[in-house]
Scaffold this active site. Sequence first.
Site, PDB file in Angstrom:
ATOM      1  N   ARG A   1       3.234  -9.371  -7.356  1.00  0.00           N
ATOM      2  CA  ARG A   1       3.372  -7.839  -7.946  1.00  0.00           C
ATOM      3  C   ARG A   1       2.355  -7.210  -7.634  1.00  0.00           C
ATOM      4  O   ARG A   1       1.532  -7.570  -6.601  1.00  0.00           O
ATOM      5  CB  ARG A   1       3.080  -8.355  -9.368  1.00  0.00           C
ATOM      6  CG  ARG A   1       4.034  -9.555 -10.476  1.00  0.00           C
ATOM      7  CD  ARG A   1       3.708  -9.501 -11.956  1.00  0.00           C
ATOM      8  NE  ARG A   1       4.446 -10.488 -12.785  1.00  0.00           N
ATOM      9  CZ  ARG A   1       5.623 -10.291 -12.829  1.00  0.00           C
ATOM     10  NH1 ARG A   1       6.101  -9.251 -12.589  1.00  0.00           N
ATOM     11  NH2 ARG A   1       6.677 -11.672 -13.202  1.00  0.00           N
TER      12      ARG A   1
ATOM     13  N   ILE B   1      -0.459  -4.864  -6.282  1.00  0.00           N
ATOM     14  CA  ILE B   1      -2.376  -4.817  -6.425  1.00  0.00           C
ATOM     15  C   ILE B   1      -2.160  -3.049  -6.457  1.00  0.00           C
ATOM     16  O   ILE B   1      -3.688  -2.942  -7.120  1.00  0.00           O
ATOM     17  CB  ILE B   1      -2.021  -5.647  -4.534  1.00  0.00           C
ATOM     18  CG1 ILE B   1      -1.488  -6.722  -5.049  1.00  0.00           C
ATOM     19  CG2 ILE B   1      -4.134  -5.270  -4.870  1.00  0.00           C
ATOM     20  CD1 ILE B   1      -1.363  -7.254  -3.893  1.00  0.00           C
TER      21      ILE B   1
ATOM     22  N   GLY C   1       0.074  -1.860   0.166  1.00  0.00           N
ATOM     23  CA  GLY C   1      -0.017   0.058   0.032  1.00  0.00           C
ATOM     24  C   GLY C   1       0.338   1.332  -0.388  1.00  0.00           C
ATOM     25  O   GLY C   1       0.115   2.246  -0.646  1.00  0.00           O
TER      26      GLY C   1
ATOM     27  N   ASP D   1      -7.929  -3.980  -1.946  1.00  0.00           N
ATOM     28  CA  ASP D   1      -6.985  -4.969  -1.537  1.00  0.00           C
ATOM     29  C   ASP D   1      -8.305  -5.338   0.200  1.00  0.00           C
ATOM     30  O   ASP D   1      -7.901  -5.273   1.336  1.00  0.00           O
ATOM     31  CB  ASP D   1      -5.565  -5.009  -0.839  1.00  0.00           C
ATOM     32  CG  ASP D   1      -4.912  -6.045  -0.883  1.00  0.00           C
ATOM     33  OD1 ASP D   1      -5.502  -6.933  -1.144  1.00  0.00           O
ATOM     34  OD2 ASP D   1      -3.591  -5.871  -0.003  1.00  0.00           O
TER      35      ASP D   1
HETATM   36  O1  LIG Z   1       1.637  -2.074  -1.947  1.00  0.00           O
HETATM   37  P1  LIG Z   1       0.491  -3.288  -2.838  1.00  0.00           P
HETATM   38  O2  LIG Z   1       1.093  -2.871  -4.379  1.00  0.00           O
HETATM   39  O3  LIG Z   1      -1.420  -2.728  -2.359  1.00  0.00           O
HETATM   40  O4  LIG Z   1       0.903  -5.204  -2.562  1.00  0.00           O
HETATM   41  C1  LIG Z   1       1.576  -5.559  -3.273  1.00  0.00           C
HETATM   42  C2  LIG Z   1       3.289  -6.231  -2.489  1.00  0.00           C
HETATM   43  O5  LIG Z   1       3.271  -5.918  -0.747  1.00  0.00           O
HETATM   44  C3  LIG Z   1       4.033  -7.290  -0.525  1.00  0.00           C
HETATM   45  O6  LIG Z   1       5.031  -6.889  -0.692  1.00  0.00           O
HETATM   46  P2  LIG Z   1       5.996  -7.526  -0.198  1.00  0.00           P
HETATM   47  O7  LIG Z   1       6.440  -8.563  -1.031  1.00  0.00           O
HETATM   48  O8  LIG Z   1       5.925  -8.531   1.407  1.00  0.00           O
HETATM   49  O9  LIG Z   1       7.337  -6.691  -0.361  1.00  0.00           O
HETATM   50  C4  LIG Z   1       3.710  -7.907  -1.711  1.00  0.00           C
HETATM   51  O10 LIG Z   1       4.400  -8.944  -2.511  1.00  0.00           O
HETATM   52  C5  LIG Z   1       3.468  -7.270  -3.197  1.00  0.00           C
HETATM   53  O11 LIG Z   1       4.444  -7.014  -3.616  1.00  0.00           O
HETATM   54  N1  LIG Z   2      -3.515  -8.666  -1.265  1.00  0.00           N
HETATM   55  C1  LIG Z   2      -2.006  -8.797  -0.553  1.00  0.00           C
HETATM   56  C2  LIG Z   2      -1.405  -8.164  -0.258  1.00  0.00           C
HETATM   57  C3  LIG Z   2       0.450  -7.996   0.122  1.00  0.00           C
HETATM   58  N2  LIG Z   2       0.538  -8.952  -0.272  1.00  0.00           N
HETATM   59  C4  LIG Z   2       0.453  -9.985  -1.011  1.00  0.00           C
HETATM   60  O1  LIG Z   2       0.749 -11.143  -1.205  1.00  0.00           O
HETATM   61  N3  LIG Z   2      -1.133 -10.321  -1.219  1.00  0.00           N
END
Ligand SMILES: O=P(O)(O)OC[C@H]1O[C@H](OP(=O)(O)O)[C@H](O)[C@@H]1O
Ligand SMILES: Nc1ccnc(=O)[nH]1
EC number: 2.4.2.57
Length: 503
Positions: A195, A197, A168, A256
């Site tokens: 990837r 979100i 986020g 999400d």
């Molecule tokens: O920020 P948005 O796109 O909503 O969430 C998706 C991101 O959050 C998580 O981060 P990490 O892999 O733990 O670094 C996911 O794997 C992805 O990289």
């Molecule tokens: N919904 C999610 C948020 C962040 N990381 C994830 O793998 N899925």
Amino acid sequence: MKAKVRILDMYSGRYSVFINEKEAKKAKLHPDDLVKIEAGKKTVYGSVVVSNLVKEGEIGISRDILQLHSFSEGEAVMVTPSGTPESVRYIKKKMHGEKLRKVEIEAIIKDIVDRKLRDIEISSFVTSLEINGLDMDEIAALTIAMAETGDMLDIDRKPIMDVHSIGGVPGNKTNILVVPIVAAAGLTIPKTSSRAITSAAGTADVVEVFAEVSFSLDEIKRIVEKIGACMVWGGALNLAPADDITIKAERALSIDPTGLMLASIMSKKYAMGSQYVLIDIPTGKGVKVETVDQARALSRDFIELGRRLGQYVEVAITYGGQPIGHTVGPALEAREALSALMTGRGPGSLIEKATGLAGILLEMGGVAPAGMGKKMAREILESGKAWDKMKEIIEEQGGNPDIKPEEIPVGDKTYTFTAPTSGYITGIDNRAITGIARAAGAPEDKGAGIELYVKVGEKVKEGDPLFTIRAESEARLDQAIVFARRTEPIRIEGMVLQRIGNI
Ligand SMILES: O=P(O)(O)OC[C@H]1O[C@H](OP(=O)(O)O)[C@H](O)[C@@H]1O
Ligand SMILES: Nc1ccnc(=O)[nH]1
């Protein structure tokens, strides 16, 4: 009807089944109808595309199907129309705010994975979760169903650590530092990421700039057993396969839903066999969780879900009120993360957050005494041991370990916004920053994004540069500039914010 398979050299992002126009008419099949394809013990579902690209007696299948199912050119198959799956009724139940039973959740997830539910129904499911939510029984059932419809990894090393951010916050390349720090201390950390979100770059999008992220489970097992870590894309594995399908619907809507987020994250951790999991909850204005009270409530849910799955979970509530570091977008973030690992130095927010999270994991894994984790994490980063470990990860994942961060290509179409007045930066709007970077083409255009020159609290003079937008095409750059002009990504004020008169 009986038909012979023709493999069409195309990806459609779904399971598409091409049927000749005349034949479709005869069989009463219409575009987007669901059909079942059977060959011996194999059964696959797909959506009809009526097309004369295939002849009568043939069905064309897109390459998407071949990623998980083996069909050969000319193979004889039986194609029959398939009715509406029972799980659609359960989706409607959730739309009306009713609680779902375990078997109903299992049916929905199985039908998502089997492609019996199409994008339209899946997005209704995701929307119903955004509106009506899930309780802990439903979340636990969803998590287990998501994990058990895919493969599970069994790594011959203990303990298995993991870290995951709920995301986020723009520019969150933190875990790219955390993983090698933790692995350099001798712990095992098989990190899977999704990837983007809601953001402009998920960790998988960033890592993909300098290494491969799609591996089979056997390859991951080999890498992790050899070097103790990996940084891969969850969606490439048949690991919680429903996750990447529901994420597609979430990304389109930029939502999400909390229950689905818990299941998305924890199903991947469960399938990877992680025993000690640290969850990062960025908290602040314009991110998924806006207040510390909400973050605490979500932490309790993560910990409880972990307990039900047999995992030990801790949570770090982190500052998410403005972007992390100075870059947003895959290639720009890759540069910043790699250069921080290489030199041991970087923006305060990135280093502080990465060593803070890594420190908790070092303590959870028993390699640092209580209260000493962060100091140890900083030493590992500053001594270059984390960079050495990162080079091993890059090499094992097919990248160039001698990569020079500044040589990573970034978008060459640029536009810089400057301060319209002198004053202090009183706010950076996370949503606007993400919106601009996405309008510029991130995450698909790897070189697109934003370089930020200022952070909250800093003083600027009129005309000082605030941020540069980078894009790979003029059209995208123009879109991003228009978006930036419509919003107020960076707020500048004098020290007196408002005068309230005495009337
Ligand atoms: O920020 P948005 O796109 O909503 O969430 C998706 C991101 O959050 C998580 O981060 P990490 O892999 O733990 O670094 C996911 O794997 C992805 O990289
Ligand atoms: N919904 C999610 C948020 C962040 N990381 C994830 O793998 N899925």
